[in-house]
Scaffold this active site. Structure first.
Site, PDB file in Angstrom:
ATOM      1  N   ARG A  62       0.832  -1.215   0.000  1.00  0.00           N
ATOM      2  CA  ARG A  62       0.000   0.000   0.000  1.00  0.00           C
ATOM      3  C   ARG A  62       0.862   1.260   0.000  1.00  0.00           C
ATOM      4  NH1 ARG A  62      -2.168   1.757   4.442  1.00  0.00           N
ATOM      5  NH2 ARG A  62      -2.583  -0.312   5.304  1.00  0.00           N
ATOM      6  N   TYR A 114     -11.990  21.707 -13.376  1.00  0.00           N
ATOM      7  CA  TYR A 114     -12.462  20.340 -13.535  1.00  0.00           C
ATOM      8  C   TYR A 114     -13.633  20.107 -12.583  1.00  0.00           C
ATOM      9  CZ  TYR A 114     -12.632  15.310 -13.754  1.00  0.00           C
ATOM     10  OH  TYR A 114     -13.060  14.024 -13.901  1.00  0.00           O
ATOM     11  N   ASP A 187      -3.050  21.959 -11.458  1.00  0.00           N
ATOM     12  CA  ASP A 187      -3.543  20.827 -12.250  1.00  0.00           C
ATOM     13  C   ASP A 187      -3.103  21.095 -13.691  1.00  0.00           C
ATOM     14  OD1 ASP A 187      -4.957  19.060 -13.849  1.00  0.00           O
ATOM     15  OD2 ASP A 187      -6.817  19.198 -12.699  1.00  0.00           O
ATOM     16  N   LYS A 212      -5.246  10.800 -18.643  1.00  0.00           N
ATOM     17  CA  LYS A 212      -5.431  11.553 -19.874  1.00  0.00           C
ATOM     18  C   LYS A 212      -4.173  11.487 -20.735  1.00  0.00           C
ATOM     19  CE  LYS A 212      -9.324  12.462 -17.795  1.00  0.00           C
ATOM     20  NZ  LYS A 212      -9.553  13.657 -17.001  1.00  0.00           N
TER      21      LYS A 212
END
Ligand SMILES: *Cc1c(COP(=O)(O)O)cnc(C)c1O
Length: 394
Positions: A62, A114, A187, A212
């Site tokens: 993890r 976004y 971003d 993306k």
């Protein structure tokens, strides 16, 4: 077996241009097998040394996965950062930046950004105790006015920003943030780690929806953060990923590395086509307005020309004459373009954006968002032209 991740071979040269770094993902060679492509590490746990140490530096899946190393190092090199960290999604990467703050802290974010992240800031983050001021992030004075001395801990920007492609001045915003004792996070999904390097302009953190452009093939969900320096905030981000378990799978990390090797040719091709489409669509009789940072008349063009290099990205939007019904009808008629949400893949996508953002969206209802892929640009124009023209003759 190795204790440390492999390092780039010495003959790769220290001054490689970014396209070379991306193409060979830093040129790492797997030391055990001499493979030029890394293996996929699926181990959930790692052997402890007999004297109770973990000299491999890895304990549990993890927190640690060797499949992340080469992707993270490559992305850090492309962004000019110190460290990068992969996340399970772009949203996991973005929300971590806010979860690493304290309840009661104040943040400044764009009014147009976004949509899912804006929604999360208005809902979860606000209930959790963050104070958020939304500003017109295309206007540097509005960003400055949104900052509260002593309270603001983070300015969040997205540039160019969904779905209107507002451009924010990163260098000026970094100055404002740092003067107020806050950090600047950007971003940079649409700038794709190619056209803009926010860290070099003064940003502290760069975020990518790696889903993306970085991956580029619409076949995985992933996110990433890159930091200018390893400081207590970065340490908190590391803890957030580990504690919330927002980790990417090993196979997805491997796929992402494969996608990133073709980042430069994909996105520079897409940006060239997007520019060509924007230039042609401004004169189209069925188009009210074209929103694209590469158009000289566009509001943020001067800033974009300063802080974007090698193109203005592969995303544009058009406002269709005849309003919402005409826009939806045009989207219904495309054949080559695919009607779908998301962006940054090799296939071109068209989306009636207001439909997916829903109530409260600042997106005009006559707007179609276009994600330009790597098809032939003339084919893309012809398909769009036919869809627009027939839509308006009904
Ligand atoms: C897609 C996207 C996100 C969210 O990424 P996911 O991987 O879908 O969680 C964040 N910001 C921008 C600009 C995006 O396009």
């Amino acid at each position: 077996m190795r204790d440390k991740p492999p390092v780039p071979p010495a003959d790769a040269g220290p001054d490689l241009a970014r396209p070379s770094i991306a193409a060979q993902a830093l040129g790492w060679i797997e030391p055990t097998t001499r493979a030029i492509v890394p293996p996929i590490h699926v181990a959930a746990t790692f052997l402890r040394d007999e004297d109770n140490q973990y000299r491999s530096g890895r304990v549990y899946g993890r927190a640690d996965n060797p499949s992340f190393d080469q992707v993270e190092a490559t992305l850090a090199a492309l962004e000019g950062g110190t460290k990068a960290m992969l996340f399970a999604s772009g949203m996991a990467a973005a929300t971590a930046c806010f979860m690493a703050l304290q309840p009661g802290d104040h943040v400044v974010a764009p009014r147009v950004m976004y949509w899912s992240l804006r929604d999360w800031l208005l809902g979860f983050a606000t209930r959790w105790g963050l104070h958020v001021t939304f500003v017109d992030a295309g206007d540097i004075d509005a960003i400055a006015a949104g900052v509260q001395a002593g309270r603001t801990k983070l300015i969040w920007l997205e540039t160019p920003a969904n779905p209107l492609w507002h451009v924010s001045d990163i260098a000026a915003a970094a100055e404002i943030a740092h003067r107020a004792g806050a950090r600047l996070a950007v971003d940079s999904t649409v700038a794709a780690a190619v056209f803009t390097r926010p860290l070099e302009l003064g940003a502290d953190i760069v975020m990518h929806a790696a889903t993306k452009y970085l991956n580029g093939h619409s076949d995985l969900i992933a996110g990433a953060l890159v930091t200018a320096s390893v400081d207590p905030y970065w340490e908190r981000l590391v803890a957030v990923r580990k504690q919330l378990g927002a980790v990417l799978g090993a196979f997805e990390a491997w796929l992402l590395l494969r996608g990133m090797r073709t980042l430069y040719p994909r996105v520079t091709w897409a940006a060239r086509s997007a520019q060509a489409l924007a230039d042609r669509l401004v004169a189209h009789p069925m188009i009210e307005e074209v929103l694209y940072p590469g158009l000289p008349g566009f509001r943020g063009h001067a800033i974009a020309a300063r802080q974007m290099h090698g193109g203005f990205g592969g995303m544009l939007s058009v406002r269709v004459k005849g309003g919402e019904a005409a826009a939806i009808a045009a989207a219904a008629r495309v054949r080559l373009w695919k009607r779908a949400t998301s962006l940054g893949g090799v296939e071109s996508l068209v989306e009636h954006r207001a439909s997916i953002e829903g109530v409260g969206s600042p997106c005009p209802t006559d707007l179609l968002r276009l994600s330009v892929g790597v098809e032939d640009p003339d084919d893309l124009y012809r398909d769009l032209d036919r869809a627009l023209t027939r839509a308006n003759q009904d």
